[in-house]
Design an enzyme around this catalytic site. Sequence first.
Site, PDB file in Angstrom:
ATOM      1  N   GLU A   9       0.824  -1.213   0.000  1.00  0.00           N
ATOM      2  CA  GLU A   9       0.000   0.000   0.000  1.00  0.00           C
ATOM      3  C   GLU A   9       0.858   1.263   0.000  1.00  0.00           C
ATOM      4  O   GLU A   9       0.612   2.200   0.751  1.00  0.00           O
ATOM      5  CB  GLU A   9      -0.973  -0.012   1.187  1.00  0.00           C
ATOM      6  CG  GLU A   9      -1.918  -1.207   1.144  1.00  0.00           C
ATOM      7  CD  GLU A   9      -2.940  -1.255   2.261  1.00  0.00           C
ATOM      8  OE1 GLU A   9      -2.681  -0.689   3.331  1.00  0.00           O
ATOM      9  OE2 GLU A   9      -3.990  -1.884   2.054  1.00  0.00           O
ATOM     10  N   ARG A  15      -6.186 -10.884  -5.357  1.00  0.00           N
ATOM     11  CA  ARG A  15      -5.508 -10.361  -4.160  1.00  0.00           C
ATOM     12  C   ARG A  15      -5.346 -11.445  -3.095  1.00  0.00           C
ATOM     13  O   ARG A  15      -4.358 -11.446  -2.365  1.00  0.00           O
ATOM     14  CB  ARG A  15      -6.302  -9.167  -3.621  1.00  0.00           C
ATOM     15  CG  ARG A  15      -5.789  -8.671  -2.300  1.00  0.00           C
ATOM     16  CD  ARG A  15      -6.404  -7.337  -1.947  1.00  0.00           C
ATOM     17  NE  ARG A  15      -6.213  -7.045  -0.533  1.00  0.00           N
ATOM     18  CZ  ARG A  15      -6.676  -5.973   0.082  1.00  0.00           C
ATOM     19  NH1 ARG A  15      -7.362  -5.067  -0.603  1.00  0.00           N
ATOM     20  NH2 ARG A  15      -6.458  -5.772   1.372  1.00  0.00           N
ATOM     21  N   GLU A  35     -12.148  -2.141  12.422  1.00  0.00           N
ATOM     22  CA  GLU A  35     -12.222  -1.488  11.118  1.00  0.00           C
ATOM     23  C   GLU A  35     -13.384  -2.005  10.270  1.00  0.00           C
ATOM     24  O   GLU A  35     -14.160  -1.228   9.730  1.00  0.00           O
ATOM     25  CB  GLU A  35     -10.896  -1.678  10.372  1.00  0.00           C
ATOM     26  CG  GLU A  35     -10.932  -1.108   8.958  1.00  0.00           C
ATOM     27  CD  GLU A  35      -9.608  -1.215   8.230  1.00  0.00           C
ATOM     28  OE1 GLU A  35      -8.653  -1.802   8.791  1.00  0.00           O
ATOM     29  OE2 GLU A  35      -9.523  -0.712   7.099  1.00  0.00           O
ATOM     30  N   ASP A  85      -8.305  -8.942   4.264  1.00  0.00           N
ATOM     31  CA  ASP A  85      -8.031  -7.834   5.172  1.00  0.00           C
ATOM     32  C   ASP A  85      -9.016  -7.779   6.331  1.00  0.00           C
ATOM     33  O   ASP A  85      -9.897  -6.920   6.334  1.00  0.00           O
ATOM     34  CB  ASP A  85      -8.077  -6.526   4.370  1.00  0.00           C
ATOM     35  CG  ASP A  85      -7.446  -5.375   5.127  1.00  0.00           C
ATOM     36  OD1 ASP A  85      -6.851  -5.626   6.186  1.00  0.00           O
ATOM     37  OD2 ASP A  85      -7.549  -4.241   4.645  1.00  0.00           O
TER      38      ASP A  85
HETATM   39  O1  GCW Z   1      -6.882  -2.858   6.898  1.00  0.00           O
HETATM   40  C1  GCW Z   1      -6.057  -2.062   6.095  1.00  0.00           C
HETATM   41  C2  GCW Z   1      -6.328  -0.660   6.501  1.00  0.00           C
HETATM   42  C3  GCW Z   1      -5.148   0.250   6.385  1.00  0.00           C
HETATM   43  C4  GCW Z   1      -3.958  -0.403   7.058  1.00  0.00           C
HETATM   44  C5  GCW Z   1      -3.670  -1.711   6.324  1.00  0.00           C
HETATM   45  C6  GCW Z   1      -2.533  -2.512   6.950  1.00  0.00           C
HETATM   46  C7  GCW Z   1      -2.154   0.496   8.331  1.00  0.00           C
HETATM   47  O2  GCW Z   1      -7.424  -0.183   5.759  1.00  0.00           O
HETATM   48  O3  GCW Z   1      -5.489   1.463   6.988  1.00  0.00           O
HETATM   49  O4  GCW Z   1      -2.826   0.399   7.105  1.00  0.00           O
HETATM   50  O5  GCW Z   1      -4.787  -2.539   6.341  1.00  0.00           O
HETATM   51  O6  GCW Z   1      -2.840  -3.457   7.644  1.00  0.00           O
HETATM   52  O7  GCW Z   1      -1.391  -2.191   6.728  1.00  0.00           O
END
Ligand code: GCW
Length: 701
Positions: A308, A358, A415, A387
Amino acid sequence: MTAHAAWLPPAAFAPLGAQRTLLLADDDGVARTVRDEVTRAVSAFGGTLRTDDDAPSLVLAELAAAERSAPEALPDVVAGLLEDAVGGGSAVPGEAASSSGPDAVVDAGLEPEDFVLARSGGVTAVLAGGPHGLLYGLHEVVRRGAGAFVGEIAAERHSPAQSLRMLDHWDNLHVHPVMGQVERGYAGGSIFWVDGEPNPDRERIAAYARLLGSIGVNAVAVNNVNVGSAAVLLTERLGDVVDLADIFRAHGIATYLSVSFASPVHLGGLDTADPLDERVAAWWADAASAVYERIPDFGGFLVKADSEGQPGPFTYGRDHADGANVLARALAPHGGTVLWRAFVYNHTQDWRDRSTDRARAAFDHFTPLDGKFDDNVVVQVKHGPLDFQVREAVSPVLAAMPRTRLAVELQVTQEYTGQQKHVCYLGEQWSELLGFRPWGEAGTDLAGIAAGHGPGGRRGGIAAVSNVGTDEFWTGHPLAQANLYAFGRLVWDASLDPLAILDEWATLTFGADDDVRAGLREVMAGSWLTYEKYTAPLGVCFMVTPGTHYGPSVDGYEYSPWGTYHFADREGIGVDRTVATGTGFAGQYPEPWRSTYESLETCPDELLLFFHHVPYTHVLRSGVTVVQHIYDTHFEGVEEVEARAAAWERLEGRVPADVDARVRALLAEQLRSAREWRDQVNTSFLRRSGIPDERGRTIFP
Ligand code: GCW
C-alpha cells in the site's frame, strides 16, 4: 486522567485486598508493580501486606514452624518467585511436600512468565518463575475473586501458549489529514502523542500498560506501520520511545517501533535503502545500537514493506527475505526481533484483469522464501488472505512456511466489524480462527502454529491492532473493552472458552452480578455473527464504503484498484477461486481444505462466495437458496440487533449511568446502520436477481 477503569476497577481487588498477604519479591521492576497492586488493594479493603525480600528461605522456615505451632498466624496468601521460595522446605506453607503438590509441579521448572497457583490449608500460594509470572499470577488471583480464597486448589501450572503476545498501535505523531491520528482508530486520539509531542498525561499511558500487563500482553509497537513522519522515532525522537519503554517495562511489556524501510535514505542521507548495500546494513546496525544503548530491552522493529505504498526491497530488485534480514542482522547482536508483515499485494490493480487475485498475493510472495529468513525474523500474517473481514478464509500462508517463524495478526480495532459503534464481540471470531486446523483434525491449529507446534516447530506469536485511544472509555464503545480483554486472554491460551472470557470480563468490569453477566451475554454473545448477518453475505467481503470502510456500499470496491470484488450480476455472485476454473487460490491450502473448498458440495456455506461464483438459485447446504439466504440473514440480523438493544435496556440501573448513556447512543446508531445495510443489500440483490423474498417482507425494488 479521567479514563474509565475498564476491567481493573478497585472493586475487582476487594477479595485479594481483604487478605493477609506475604509477598516474597524484590522491590523493583515488574515485582514492584505487583507490590504496588497489593499495597493498593490491602489499603482499600482492610487486609495486610508483609513483604520480605531479604531472606525468603528464612521466612519460609519461620512459616513452616508457625504452621505447626500457630496455624492462625499463617498468611492467607503467599506469593513469590520460585528462586526465592525454594530451599526453605515446602515451597508452599500449609502444603506438605508431596508428589502432587506445587513442589512437584514446580520441579518441572518454571519459565520467567510461568506461575503455579495452589491453595491448601487455608493458604493461597502463587509461585512464579520470574517477576512477569508473578504479575500474571497476581491477576489470575484477581480474576478468581473470592474463589481464590476458599477450599482447596490443586496446584495448577500456568504458562502462556505464545511467547510473543503483542499489540500494534497504528498511532501517528500528528493528525493525518485522511486517517486521523490513529489510523483505523475509533476511540479518539493517540494516548502516546498529542499534536506531534509526547502526551503529557503519562498516567494515562501507565494505566494502559497496567491493563495490558494484567491480561498478559508482553509486547507493544507504539506507532503506525504506515510510518510517515514518525520515522524520526528511530533517531532524533528516540527519547519518546525511551519514555514509553520505561512505562511499559514496569508491566512486563517490551517496546517495539514501526520503522520505514526507506530510513537509510530519509533519515540517514544515503542514496539507497538497498538491503544488500553495505552502507545500508551499517546504517541499520548503527541505528539499532543507538536504540539499545538507551533501551536495553527494546523489542525490535515492525515493518510494512512494499505494501500500500510503503517503501520496500522490491524497489531494489530484492526480495522480502533480503529486506527483513538486513534489519534482523542489525538487531541480532542485541537480542531484538523483526516482525515483517506479509500483507503484500498489488493495490493498483485493474478491475478488468480477472487473472489477478488479491487473496493469492501473500502466499505467492512469501512461501518461496520459506527458510530464507534469519532466526530473529517473525513473518506476521493477517488471519485472512484479504483484510480482517468479518468472514473470510484463513490465510493459507500460515500452513505453508514450516521453516519460518510465523505470527498471526488479528484486528482488535473494529475497522471492518462496526468501528466501535456496533457491538461486535470478537472473542468468538478469534477463538474460531485460532482453532482452525489447516491439516484437518489430526494436525495442529493456528494457535499451535504460532506457538511453535507446527511441522517446522518454529515459534512466532500472535499480534493484533489495538483499539484504544484518548476516549474516556478507552475504546469508544465501552463494550469494545471486552475485545481487548479477550485478545489478551486468548493469546495466553486459545483454548479458553470465549464466552467464559466474556463473563470474566463482565464480572471484573461490572462486579459479580449474575443478572448483569447474563444481560451482557444477551447483548454481546454471538454479536459477531449478528454483524455478519446484516453485512456482506457468505464470505463475499468488502461491501463497505470505500475509504472509511463504514456502512454498506454493495459495489463500493467493485471497480477499484484494491482488488476486492464480488462479481455480482443478474445471474449470480461470488469469486471463483477454485483450481479447476478460477484463480487457483483454493490450491494454496493443504488437504483436506484444498478439496473441501474446491468443491461446491463440500465448501462450508459461510465461505461459499469466497471460493465460488454461483447462481442466486444455488441451494446452500442449509437448504435455502443463496438469494433467500441473503434476505433471511439480513432481516434476522436487524431483528437480533433489536433484541440485543432491548436486552441492554433491561440493564438500566445496574450498570453505571455514563456507560449506559454511551452504549444506548451507540446501539441507536448500530440499529440505524444495520437497517441501512439490510435495505441496501436486500434491495441490491432483489433488483439484480428479480427473485422476490419468499416471505414477502419489505424490500425496495
Ligand atoms: O486494513 C487495512 C487498513 C489500512 C492499514 C492496512 C494494513 C495500516 O485499511 O489502513 O494500514 O490494512 O494493515 O497495513
